[in-house]
Design a protein around this motif. Sequence first.
Motif, PDB file in Angstrom:
ATOM      1  N   THR A  34      42.254  75.318 -49.982  1.00  0.00           N
ATOM      2  CA  THR A  34      43.662  75.587 -49.666  1.00  0.00           C
ATOM      3  C   THR A  34      44.529  74.396 -50.053  1.00  0.00           C
ATOM      4  O   THR A  34      44.046  73.276 -50.211  1.00  0.00           O
ATOM      5  N   ARG A  36      48.561  72.963 -48.752  1.00  0.00           N
ATOM      6  CA  ARG A  36      49.785  73.225 -47.988  1.00  0.00           C
ATOM      7  C   ARG A  36      50.663  71.978 -47.975  1.00  0.00           C
ATOM      8  O   ARG A  36      50.183  70.848 -48.104  1.00  0.00           O
ATOM      9  N   VAL A  94      48.764  77.873 -48.849  1.00  0.00           N
ATOM     10  CA  VAL A  94      49.079  78.237 -47.471  1.00  0.00           C
ATOM     11  C   VAL A  94      50.514  77.855 -47.170  1.00  0.00           C
ATOM     12  O   VAL A  94      50.921  76.719 -47.423  1.00  0.00           O
ATOM     13  N   ARG A  97      52.981  76.924 -41.090  1.00  0.00           N
ATOM     14  CA  ARG A  97      52.891  77.871 -39.989  1.00  0.00           C
ATOM     15  C   ARG A  97      54.256  78.283 -39.457  1.00  0.00           C
ATOM     16  O   ARG A  97      54.523  79.425 -39.178  1.00  0.00           O
TER      17      ARG A  97
END
Length: 771
Positions: A34, A36, A94, A97
Amino acid sequence: MEVRRQIEVSGIVQGVGFRPYVYRLATGRHLRGTIRNTSAGVTIEIQGPAETVQDFVEHLPAEAPPLARITNVAVHDVPCLAVQSNGVQEFCIVHSREGEEVRTLISPDVAICPDCLREMFDPNDRRYRYPFINCTNCGPRFTIIRDIPYDRPSTSMAVFSMCPACLAEYENPLDRRFHAQPNACWKCGPRVELWDKSGKRIECRDSIAEAVSGLDTGLVVAVKGLGGFHLAVDATNPAAVALLRQRKRRVEKPFAVMVPDVQAAQEICELDAAAAKVLQSIQRPIVLLPKKLPLGAGAGLSIIAEAVAPFNRYLGIFLPYTPLHYLLLAEGGFKALVMTSGNLSEEPIAIDNREAVHRLNGLADYFLVHNRDILLRCDDSVVRVAGGIPRQLRRSRGFVPVPVFLKDDQPSVLAVGGELKNTICLTKGKHAFLSQHVGDLENVESYSFFHEAIEHLERILEIKPEIIAYDLHPNYFSTKWARQQSGTKLVGVQHHHAHIASCMAENHLEGRVIGFALDGTGYGTDGNIWGGEVLIAGYEDFERAAHFEYVPLPGGEAAIREPWRMAVSYLAHHFGREFLGLSIPFVRQLDPAKTELLLRMVERKVNSPLTSSCGRLFDAVAALVGIRQEVNYEAQAAIELEMTITPSEEETAYPLKLLAKGHQWIIGTRPLFEALLNDLSQNLPVAAISRRFHNGLVEGFVQLATLLRDKTELHRVCLSGGTFHNFYLSQRLEAQLSEAGFEVFTQKEVPSGDGGLSLGQALVAAAKLRA
Ligand SMILES: [Zn+2]
Ligand SMILES: [Zn+2]
């Protein structure tokens, strides 16, 4: 064997196509994991066979996108994840959040990339000849940002909605326009228009072709660029260049010249590999290059009109950087265009269409405008290449707002710079963000630009300063502004101390150094005008270890505009009125009435502040040898004095006399003037006198540095101040100090002139409050 590594990458790695790049790097090697965005940069987790992971880690920084600037890569081993455990088998991007992108550093405006250039000249491409083509690797950034985060709604592109084709590119992680905020095309993006001098749209089939024919006939065309308007004329047309000079009220200050490519630059200037690289860099600064000297009659004579850069051996050259520049040059087949800031004299550059028509009224015949707003003005940057290293003379477009990376964390300081060539600086953590070139704070337009620059930088960098640092000069606009601010700690910083601290900061130095701070003007702690200073300095304080002997500056500011006044001041100071009997052209050509007035002014100490300025010493010598009695722009006499030096093996140097006075050394100039007058009376050529003068300064400075090393045991020397923009002096001094065993530090990332002052102010203020 499978391994999993966590890689934290810090620096400018957001909004520059870094995630798609890592995505391709990983999927190309069949690695899983991933990526991010984080507050420091990006975090990558990568899993696969140990060897392949290692290969990935090694390639990661090496092939990064052109706009990325990696400052640190930290790699840790983490436990492997079972392939299915998180439902992820491949590599994926990603999103944070909270659904928000954490953007830390904003990238600068950069030149159109080769891929976009190829598409723009491809008749089969949907963006054929589109003047606003861009991608993740190129185009505007800093100058179109209104606010953060850097997303399309916060830019001046907000008013254009993307067509389906552009949107598809924007949303595809594998497309080179993935998240390219200014993405646009003929269908959905900004447009060019041609206006006449009164701002009326000219109806024509092709605005660019029409502008080209204007340039062809010797007209002045205002062209909207990345950070503001340029005034353009054909640089090979002497009449057009003369017209521009006359209208711009710019008498002799050199104009920059845009040429289509490196080959064209090579035809008019001396160009080595290092300079060629800087010329073609994505920042596309103006590069000062030596003009090709004529090699015998007819051969090598420049196609560039002499009036572009009169009395100057250098030419400021740059390559096109916007798609529009490329179209203009290609369409017109121009060999060179003068492209000078769209402003009158020293005012800030115009950015808005209507503002341009108003402010450039009478200067331009046509306006080549467009409807993508420039939100913040940003002039072209100027560099020179010395010893293979590019050195900033004016750090602006292409570099701002990339920070200067510091050694240690700093509190949040706003440093407001000086008066001329102003920049401001904001610090946060290990970053020092210098603003674009604000210019000379001498008119209302510049004052508002100064406010704009502070306000905009504070907003997009999210910095609320706790400390404001300013110059000690009570009459500087920036100083007065700083002293009116409430709610923050205020710290005054001596001008030359700031210069040396600026040099220390970009070289990551700590402790104390021997600092040579040489320039034209800086307010001294004794109220006199300093400018030829040798300091023993750290960030928190300094000791004035040596300075040029004081002489009167007859008429204050007037003496800066009229170097002959300094020559008279020096001669009267050393020889009294007897100098009037000297049989040299300078004395013979003096106006007796004006001279008498000046001498009385000095003798009665009226409007004659004392100065130790190195710049004024250059002025005096330039006037004495007959180069220039009055100047049309800052430092002109000193620049032209340097330009007279021709290559030679001669090592003769005019002597300086070092006199001990208390804890200080006074650098006496009498023997220098005696030797110089002797050479003048023997009709020695100006080139030789200038060389001997420069050599004398270097010899004296090395001697002084050695005396200070004996006393302090310091062996690190920092060189800063506008005088070090003098190539001959700085290179010779650097070489001879190194030869004498000193470790020499100079400025590269920020100008050694007043454009770099704010960086030093910030670090001094922070250190003073810590101490
Ligand atoms: Zn591109
Ligand atoms: Zn489109």
